[in-house]
Design a protein around this motif. Structure first.
Motif, PDB file in Angstrom:
ATOM      1  N   TYR A 340       0.862  -1.191   0.000  1.00  0.00           N
ATOM      2  CA  TYR A 340       0.000   0.000   0.000  1.00  0.00           C
ATOM      3  C   TYR A 340       0.895   1.237   0.000  1.00  0.00           C
ATOM      4  N   ILE A 341       0.731   2.077  -1.021  1.00  0.00           N
ATOM      5  CA  ILE A 341       1.481   3.331  -1.124  1.00  0.00           C
ATOM      6  C   ILE A 341       0.504   4.473  -0.935  1.00  0.00           C
ATOM      7  N   SER A 342       0.822   5.366  -0.002  1.00  0.00           N
ATOM      8  CA  SER A 342      -0.125   6.407   0.403  1.00  0.00           C
ATOM      9  C   SER A 342       0.524   7.782   0.368  1.00  0.00           C
ATOM     10  N   CYS A 343      -0.261   8.784  -0.015  1.00  0.00           N
ATOM     11  CA  CYS A 343       0.220  10.166   0.047  1.00  0.00           C
ATOM     12  C   CYS A 343      -0.466  10.936   1.176  1.00  0.00           C
ATOM     13  N   HIS A 344      -1.208  10.232   2.051  1.00  0.00           N
ATOM     14  CA  HIS A 344      -1.854  10.886   3.182  1.00  0.00           C
ATOM     15  C   HIS A 344      -1.902   9.908   4.370  1.00  0.00           C
ATOM     16  N   PRO A 345      -1.154  10.182   5.434  1.00  0.00           N
ATOM     17  CA  PRO A 345      -1.103   9.244   6.566  1.00  0.00           C
ATOM     18  C   PRO A 345      -2.455   8.956   7.203  1.00  0.00           C
ATOM     19  N   VAL A 346      -3.361   9.932   7.224  1.00  0.00           N
ATOM     20  CA  VAL A 346      -4.665   9.714   7.855  1.00  0.00           C
ATOM     21  C   VAL A 346      -5.481   8.689   7.083  1.00  0.00           C
ATOM     22  N   SER A 347      -5.527   8.808   5.759  1.00  0.00           N
ATOM     23  CA  SER A 347      -6.297   7.836   4.975  1.00  0.00           C
ATOM     24  C   SER A 347      -5.644   6.463   5.033  1.00  0.00           C
ATOM     25  N   LEU A 348      -4.320   6.409   5.072  1.00  0.00           N
ATOM     26  CA  LEU A 348      -3.632   5.123   5.224  1.00  0.00           C
ATOM     27  C   LEU A 348      -3.992   4.476   6.556  1.00  0.00           C
ATOM     28  N   ALA A 349      -3.927   5.241   7.642  1.00  0.00           N
ATOM     29  CA  ALA A 349      -4.227   4.708   8.973  1.00  0.00           C
ATOM     30  C   ALA A 349      -5.671   4.219   9.060  1.00  0.00           C
ATOM     31  N   ALA A 373       8.299   5.973   5.628  1.00  0.00           N
ATOM     32  CA  ALA A 373       7.933   7.261   5.039  1.00  0.00           C
ATOM     33  C   ALA A 373       8.973   7.636   3.990  1.00  0.00           C
ATOM     34  N   PHE A 374       8.507   8.293   2.941  1.00  0.00           N
ATOM     35  CA  PHE A 374       9.378   8.763   1.866  1.00  0.00           C
ATOM     36  C   PHE A 374       9.221  10.271   1.720  1.00  0.00           C
ATOM     37  N   GLU A 375      10.349  10.977   1.673  1.00  0.00           N
ATOM     38  CA  GLU A 375      10.320  12.426   1.482  1.00  0.00           C
ATOM     39  C   GLU A 375      10.138  12.713  -0.004  1.00  0.00           C
ATOM     40  N   MET A 376       8.870  12.702  -0.430  1.00  0.00           N
ATOM     41  CA  MET A 376       8.545  12.934  -1.839  1.00  0.00           C
ATOM     42  C   MET A 376       8.331  14.419  -2.137  1.00  0.00           C
ATOM     43  N   PHE A 377       8.009  15.206  -1.091  1.00  0.00           N
ATOM     44  CA  PHE A 377       7.620  16.606  -1.299  1.00  0.00           C
ATOM     45  C   PHE A 377       8.368  17.536  -0.343  1.00  0.00           C
ATOM     46  N   ASP A 381       4.475  19.988   3.945  1.00  0.00           N
ATOM     47  CA  ASP A 381       4.141  19.015   4.991  1.00  0.00           C
ATOM     48  C   ASP A 381       3.693  17.672   4.417  1.00  0.00           C
ATOM     49  N   HIS A 382       3.601  17.561   3.094  1.00  0.00           N
ATOM     50  CA  HIS A 382       3.131  16.315   2.485  1.00  0.00           C
ATOM     51  C   HIS A 382       4.204  15.233   2.552  1.00  0.00           C
ATOM     52  N   VAL A 383       3.765  13.986   2.677  1.00  0.00           N
ATOM     53  CA  VAL A 383       4.694  12.874   2.800  1.00  0.00           C
ATOM     54  C   VAL A 383       4.098  11.631   2.144  1.00  0.00           C
ATOM     55  N   GLU A 384       4.944  10.843   1.530  1.00  0.00           N
ATOM     56  CA  GLU A 384       4.545   9.560   0.938  1.00  0.00           C
ATOM     57  C   GLU A 384       4.898   8.455   1.928  1.00  0.00           C
ATOM     58  N   THR A 385       4.098   7.391   1.965  1.00  0.00           N
ATOM     59  CA  THR A 385       4.360   6.280   2.868  1.00  0.00           C
ATOM     60  C   THR A 385       4.120   4.968   2.134  1.00  0.00           C
ATOM     61  N   ILE A 386       4.965   3.988   2.401  1.00  0.00           N
ATOM     62  CA  ILE A 386       4.768   2.658   1.834  1.00  0.00           C
ATOM     63  C   ILE A 386       4.626   1.659   2.977  1.00  0.00           C
ATOM     64  N   ALA A 387       3.662   0.749   2.836  1.00  0.00           N
ATOM     65  CA  ALA A 387       3.389  -0.257   3.873  1.00  0.00           C
ATOM     66  C   ALA A 387       3.280  -1.633   3.219  1.00  0.00           C
ATOM     67  N   GLU A 388       3.807  -2.635   3.914  1.00  0.00           N
ATOM     68  CA  GLU A 388       3.738  -4.017   3.428  1.00  0.00           C
ATOM     69  C   GLU A 388       2.868  -4.852   4.351  1.00  0.00           C
ATOM     70  N   LEU A 389       1.829  -5.459   3.804  1.00  0.00           N
ATOM     71  CA  LEU A 389       0.956  -6.374   4.537  1.00  0.00           C
ATOM     72  C   LEU A 389       1.113  -7.760   3.948  1.00  0.00           C
ATOM     73  N   ARG A 390       1.208  -8.763   4.816  1.00  0.00           N
ATOM     74  CA  ARG A 390       1.326 -10.132   4.302  1.00  0.00           C
ATOM     75  C   ARG A 390       0.572 -11.090   5.218  1.00  0.00           C
ATOM     76  N   VAL A 391       0.216 -12.206   4.665  1.00  0.00           N
ATOM     77  CA  VAL A 391      -0.412 -13.262   5.448  1.00  0.00           C
ATOM     78  C   VAL A 391       0.560 -13.692   6.542  1.00  0.00           C
ATOM     79  N   ASP A 392       0.082 -13.729   7.771  1.00  0.00           N
ATOM     80  CA  ASP A 392       0.928 -14.079   8.913  1.00  0.00           C
ATOM     81  C   ASP A 392       0.957 -15.597   9.034  1.00  0.00           C
ATOM     82  N   SER A 393       2.048 -16.184   8.554  1.00  0.00           N
ATOM     83  CA  SER A 393       2.162 -17.642   8.558  1.00  0.00           C
ATOM     84  C   SER A 393       2.863 -18.135   9.826  1.00  0.00           C
TER      85      SER A 393
END
Length: 393
Positions: A340-349, A373-377, A381-393
Motif C-alpha cells: 500500500y502506497i499512500s500520500c496521506h497518513p490519515v487515509s492510510l491509517a 515514510a518517503f520524502e517525496m515533497f 508538509d506532504h509525505v509519501e508512505t509505503i506499507a507491506e501487509l502479508r499473510v501471517d504464517s
C-alpha cells in the motif's frame, strides 16, 4: 463578554487575544502544536521548540488556531526560507524549517497517525527515505494568470503571488515561465486562467489550460528522482514469489504496473485506473499479452475482481485513500501480499483499521510487516508512505 470554556474547563481566549506559546511539534497539515491552559493551539508557520507571541484567529470548544505576531525565541531548526516569496506563496509551508527537521517531523507524524488509528498494531518502522533533491524536484506544476500577473496562489487566498521562478520546480520548467506568461496574456481572458506545466515522458515541456472539461494530464509522481527509490522499494518488498496474478490498483499511467510486469514475467498483470487519459497512455505502451488495463474506479472493479491467495496487490490511491468496501474485500480475498502506497497518513491509517478489523472478523491472520515514510515533497508538509501487509504464517 466572557471567554468561552472548553469541555475540560479551560478557557479559550477571545478572538484577537495575544498569547505566548511554546511550540511542541508539528501536526498533520503543517501547523505547529502548542498548549494554552489545557487547550491545543495550532499555529501555522511555526517551528518546533520555539516561543512565539500569537494572536487567536479561531476559538473552538477543544482547540484554537493562532497566527504568529512575533517569534520571541526562534526554534533551532528555523531558517530564512531559500525562496523570496515563501512567506506568502501557498506552495511551500515548511521552507522556514531546515530539511533535517522536516524529515524528523514527517517521520513522527506518520508513526503517530498510524498508532492513533491502530493502537495495538505492531510493525517495523524504518527511517524516512530522504529525497535526492530538496529543491528543483517538481516536474509538474499548476501556475495561475490574471491581469498580467503570473505565479501561484497566495496562502489561503486566490490572490496571485507573482514570480518568474519556483525553487522546488525543475529548471527545465521554470525556464519556460516567460513563454507561458506571454501565451496566457495573448488569450486576453478576463477571468483567472489555471494552467498546467509538466515535463513529458519524452523530456519536452508541455503546458495548457485546466478547465471544467479538461483537468490536465491526471496524476503522476511529481518527484521523479525520489520515485526511483520508491519503485525500487516497492519491488523489493513485493519479494520474489511467483505470483499467479499481480494487481495494480489506482494504477495511473503504469508507474508501478510496467516495472511489476518486468519483474514478474510469469504472472498475469492487471492495472485498474479511472482516468481515461492515463488508461489510454498506459494501453499505448502495452506489448505483452499478460497485461490488461481496466478503465474503472477501484471499488466497482473490486465487486467483480477475482483475487486469489497466491496473488500480489499493489495499491496507490489518491489522498482520499481507498474505500471501506475495497479494504474489506482485500481482507476477504486474502492475497499473499499487499503493498500500500499512500500520500496521506490519515487515509492510510483509516484504511489499515478497516482492513485489520475485517480480517480479524473473518479469522484471517495478517501482519503489517513494515512501514517507511518517503520524502517525496520537500519544503511542504506532504509525505509519501509505503506499507507491506502479508499473510501471517
Amino acid at each position: 463578554m466572557s471567554a468561552k470554556s472548553n469541555q475540560r474547563g479551560a478557557k479559550a481566549p477571545l478572538l484577537g487575544s495575544k498569547i505566548k506559546l511554546k511550540i511542541e511539534k508539528l501536526a498533520m497539515g503543517g501547523a505547529g502544536v502548542a498548549r494554552h491552559e489545557g487547550m491545543v493551539v495550532f499555529v501555522p508557520q511555526a517551528a518546533p521548540n520555539e516561543e512565539v507571541l500569537a494572536e487567536v484567529t479561531l476559538a473552538k470548544k477543544n482547540f484554537m488556531e493562532a497566527r504568529i505576531v512575533e517569534v520571541l525565541t526562534p526554534g533551532p531548526s528555523r531558517r530564512e526560507p531559500p525562496c523570496p516569496v515563501a512567506h506568502t506563496c501557498g506552495g511551500c509551508n515548511w521552507q522556514h524549517l531546515n530539511e533535517d527537521e522536516q524529515r524528523k517531523q514527517k517521520e513522527a507524524i506518520v508513526f503517530e497517525t498510524l498508532k492513533k488509528f491502530n493502537r495495538d498494531l505492531e510493525f517495523n518502522y524504518l527511517p524516512i527515505q530522504p529525497s535526492p533533491r530538496v529543491l528543483r524536484y517538481r516536474n509538474r506544476i499548476q501556475p495561475k494568470f490574471k491581469n498580467n500577473r503570473f505565479g501561484f496562489f497566495a496562502r489561503n487566498s486566490h490572490q496571485i503571488v507573482e514570480t518568474m521562478d519556483c525553487l522546488i520546480t525543475e529548471k527545465t520548467l521554470t525556464e519556460h515561465f516567460a513563454e507561458v506568461k506571454n501565451w496566457a496574456a495573448a488569450k486576453n481572458a478576463k477571468d483567472l486562467l489555471r494552467m498546467e506545466m509538466y515535463i513529458a515522458e519524452e523530456g519536452d515541456v508541455r503546458y495548457g489550460l485546466i478547465t471544467d472539461e479538461d483537468d490536465g494530464i491526471g496524476f503522476s509522481q511529481v518527484n521523479r528522482f525520489q520515485n526511483e527509490d520508491l519503485l525500487r522499494t516497492a519491488l523489493d518488498w513485493a519479494g520474489d514469489h511467483a505470483y499467479e496474478k499481480v494487481f495494480d490498483l489506482y494504477a495511473g499511467a503504469g508507474n508501478f504496473t510496467f516495472p511489476l510486469a518486468q519483474k514478474y514475467a510469469g504472472s498475469e498483470i492487471i492495472g485498474v485506473e479511472l482516468n481515461p487519459k492515463l488508461v489510454e497512455r498506459a494501453r499505448s505502451k502495452i506489448h505483452d499479452k499478460r497485461m490488461t488495463y481496466f478503465m474503472s474506479d477501484v471499488e466497482t472493479y473490486m465487486r467483480r475482481a477475482s483475487i486469489g491467495k497466491e496473488d500480489l496487490v499493489l495499491l496507490d490511491p489518491p489522498r482520499a485513500g481507498a474505500s471501506e468496501y475495497t479494504m474489506q474485500t482485500l481482507a476477504a480475498a486474502q492475497p499473499r501480499k499487499i503493498i500500500y502506497i499512500s500520500c496521506h497518513p490519515v487515509s492510510l491509517a483509516r484504511d489499515l483499521n478497516w482492513f485489520f478489523a475485517h480480517a480479524q472478523k473473518m479469522g484471517v491472520s495478517y501482519k503489517l510487516d513494515r512501514v517507511q515514510a518517503f520524502e517525496m515533497f520537500p519544503q511542504t508538509d506532504h509525505v509519501e508512505t509505503i506499507a507491506e501487509l502479508r499473510v501471517d504464517s
